[in-house]
Each structure stands twice: as C-alpha cells, then as structure tokens.
Design a protein around this motif. Structure first.
Motif, mmCIF file in Angstrom:
data_model
loop_
_atom_site.group_PDB
_atom_site.id
_atom_site.type_symbol
_atom_site.label_atom_id
_atom_site.label_comp_id
_atom_site.label_asym_id
_atom_site.label_seq_id
_atom_site.Cartn_x
_atom_site.Cartn_y
_atom_site.Cartn_z
ATOM 1 N N UNK A 1 9.084 6.109 -5.919
ATOM 2 C CA UNK A 1 8.882 5.956 -4.479
ATOM 3 C C UNK A 1 10.202 5.695 -3.777
ATOM 4 N N UNK A 2 10.203 5.751 -2.455
ATOM 5 C CA UNK A 2 11.396 5.485 -1.655
ATOM 6 C C UNK A 2 11.012 4.837 -0.340
ATOM 7 N N UNK A 3 11.826 3.878 0.079
ATOM 8 C CA UNK A 3 11.622 3.232 1.374
ATOM 9 C C UNK A 3 12.643 3.660 2.404
ATOM 10 N N UNK B 1 8.620 -1.280 -1.310
ATOM 11 C CA UNK B 1 7.359 -1.983 -1.470
ATOM 12 C C UNK B 1 6.600 -2.067 -0.152
ATOM 13 N N UNK B 2 7.282 -2.372 0.930
ATOM 14 C CA UNK B 2 6.609 -2.513 2.229
ATOM 15 C C UNK B 2 6.064 -1.174 2.720
ATOM 16 N N UNK C 1 13.609 -9.673 -5.857
ATOM 17 C CA UNK C 1 12.579 -10.176 -4.958
ATOM 18 C C UNK C 1 12.204 -9.100 -3.950
ATOM 19 N N UNK C 2 10.919 -8.952 -3.672
ATOM 20 C CA UNK C 2 10.466 -8.013 -2.648
ATOM 21 C C UNK C 2 10.819 -8.482 -1.240
ATOM 22 N N UNK D 1 -1.950 -6.022 7.654
ATOM 23 C CA UNK D 1 -1.034 -6.636 8.620
ATOM 24 C C UNK D 1 0.228 -5.790 8.767
ATOM 25 N N UNK D 2 0.803 -5.366 7.646
ATOM 26 C CA UNK D 2 2.023 -4.555 7.694
ATOM 27 C C UNK D 2 1.757 -3.264 8.456
#
Length: 287
Positions: free
Chosen positions: A5-7, A169-170, A155-156, A90-91
């Motif tokens: 994946x990629x953010x 992750x978000x 950490x995320x 929420x996100x």
C-alpha cells in the motif's frame, strides 16, 4: 492476495502493488485496467466488487492505532472513538474533502494533530505518553510482537521518515471504512468459516520466513526474489534483472500467505484478546 500500500499524495501511486497466488503455481502481479499504476480507489473497487471467491487478502498497513497503552486512541480527547471501526469512520468523515482517500485533514485536525509527529519538526505534545521509555512513539501490542520477531516496526502516529507507515495506515483505514463490511477484516471481525477475509500484513514477516533478515527484507532483483520464493516452496516468477521493491514485496508476501494461512496458531496469537481485536487489531503472522 497481497497488497503493498501507499499513503503518498496524488491520484495514482507507484508504491501500490497487488499480487495474487492461486492454490498452485507462481505468484503474479495484477495490473489496473488502462493504467500503469493503481489508485487507492482502484483497490477499493477490486476488494468490494471484483475479488476472486474465497480469497485471503493481506494489506500492508496498520489497520488501527495504539489503544491498549492508554485505554484510548487519543487519551483525554472527548471525541476519541471507542473501537477500530469507529476510528475508520471518524477518519473518513474528517477527510471527506480529501481526494484519492488521502488523510491530510485528519493529521492537521486542530486537536487530533497533537497526537502525531509531522513534518517540519512538528511533534505534537501528545505524541508520547507521560514517562515514555523511548522516542519512537506509541506502539500497538501487535507491533511489540513484531519487534520480538526481529522486525523494526514504527508507530502509526509517526508521519516522518522513509520507513514511516502512518500515512499509509490512515489512508488504508479510509479504504476499510469504505468497504462497508463487504469483506470481513480480521480480527476486528471474527474469522469467517468460508468466503474471503482481509487482514493486516507486514511484508518483513514474509521475508524473514523466506530466510532473509528484517534489515534485508527489501528485494530489488529477480534473483533475490526467486531465491526467497524457493525457500517458501513456491515456483519462481519469470524475469531477470531489477524489480521494484513494492512488486517484490507483494509477490513474496502472497506466496507466504499461501503457506501460512493453514497454520491455525497464526490465527490465535497468545496476546490477542477480544478487546485488542476490537480496538487495535493484529498483524497476521506476528506471534
């Protein structure tokens, strides 16, 4: 199926790779229709509308944020959601105007931003818990298990550095919310007896299982990839010379999922409680 994946920003991502293993044969890369690179919306469509029957899908991102260490995702904030699914909602709600399933509005939220480490030396006042023993940020219980296995989780809540996984992750949590329950997400949802299921993966776990070290988990040539596939009992993939590490990660991890999925103990990690499953989730393969 394994999805690297990629953010990153933008409509299409060079960092997204999707690979699939059948019951036999070598793994293969899947390509989006009419484009060189996947978009996050493409992957959402694949998972929701075009997933092969009875597929185990591994998604390389954190499916939740730390909760157990403080009894909340965002301690002392009244709006902190009670569980992972509420966090995803929420996100997605806060980022409704962010295109391409991006999550910039969430990390720039006037109150939530205090819990993140962002670019430009902007470390929020709540990035660390009081009395924290290290400077790497809060970790989920599954990330502590990853570290015991020799991996190097981040950490995320950390959004800085080449190895950070917070942005991925978000944005992935927005995708999980948009799935709307079309595919169960283990262990937030119970493991179904039949049908497809999606779970969090960490590609370094697959690399270690194939005989590589966590520091050498990334592969950038076909020779190294095929050596690792052989170690997993998988046929080699066609090709020579260089390969991008995203494609290599997806190809190796889907081959690992094929041999790891039947191992009952990997679906019942000792530290995974019902509360953790509902809030923090877990990484498949982290013991």
């Amino acid at each position: 199926m394994a999805i690297d994946w990629s953010g990153a920003l933008g409509p299409r991502q060079k960092g997204i790779a999707v690979a699939l293993c059948e019951r036999e044969g070598p793994p293969r890369l899947l390509r989006p229709a009419n484009h060189a690179h996947w978009s996050r919306e493409d992957v959402l469509h694949l998972l929701r509308d075009a997933l092969p029957q009875d597929t185990l899908v591994g998604l390389d991102l954190g499916i939740s944020l730390p909760f157990a260490d403080a009894g909340a995702f965002f301690p002392d904030w009244p709006g902190s959601p009670p569980d992972a699914r509420a966090l995803w909602a929420l996100i997605d709600a806060i980022c409704a105007r962010d295109e391409h399933l991006a999550a910039a509005s969430f990390v720039d939220h006037p109150e939530i931003s205090a819990y993140f480490r962002r670019h430009g030396g902007r470390e929020g006042a709540r990035f660390h818990l009081p009395g924290a023993l290290h400077r790497r940020g809060r970790m989920r219980v599954t990330e502590q298990a990853q570290a015991r296995a020799g991996c190097k989780p981040y950490s995320n809540f950390n959004l800085v550095g080449a190895a950070q996984v917070g942005k991925s992750s978000l944005t992935g949590m927005r995708l999980l919310h948009r799935l709307g329950g079309a595919v169960p997400v283990w262990p937030v949802d119970p493991l179904p007896e039949t049908g497809s299921v999606l779970t969090e993966i960490y590609t370094a776990i697959a690399a270690v299982a194939a005989g590589r070290t966590a520091s050498r988990a990334k592969m950038t040539d076909y020779a190294a990839l095929n050596q690792a596939l052989t170690a997993l009992g998988s046929p080699s993939v066609a090709g020579s010379g260089s390969i991008d590490d995203h494609s290599a990660d997806a190809l190796l991890t889907t081959a690992w999922l094929r041999v790891a999925a039947p191992r009952a103990n990997l679906w019942k990690p000792a530290d995974l409680t019902a509360q953790l499953a509902r809030t923090e989730g877990w990484t498949f393969g982290a013991a």
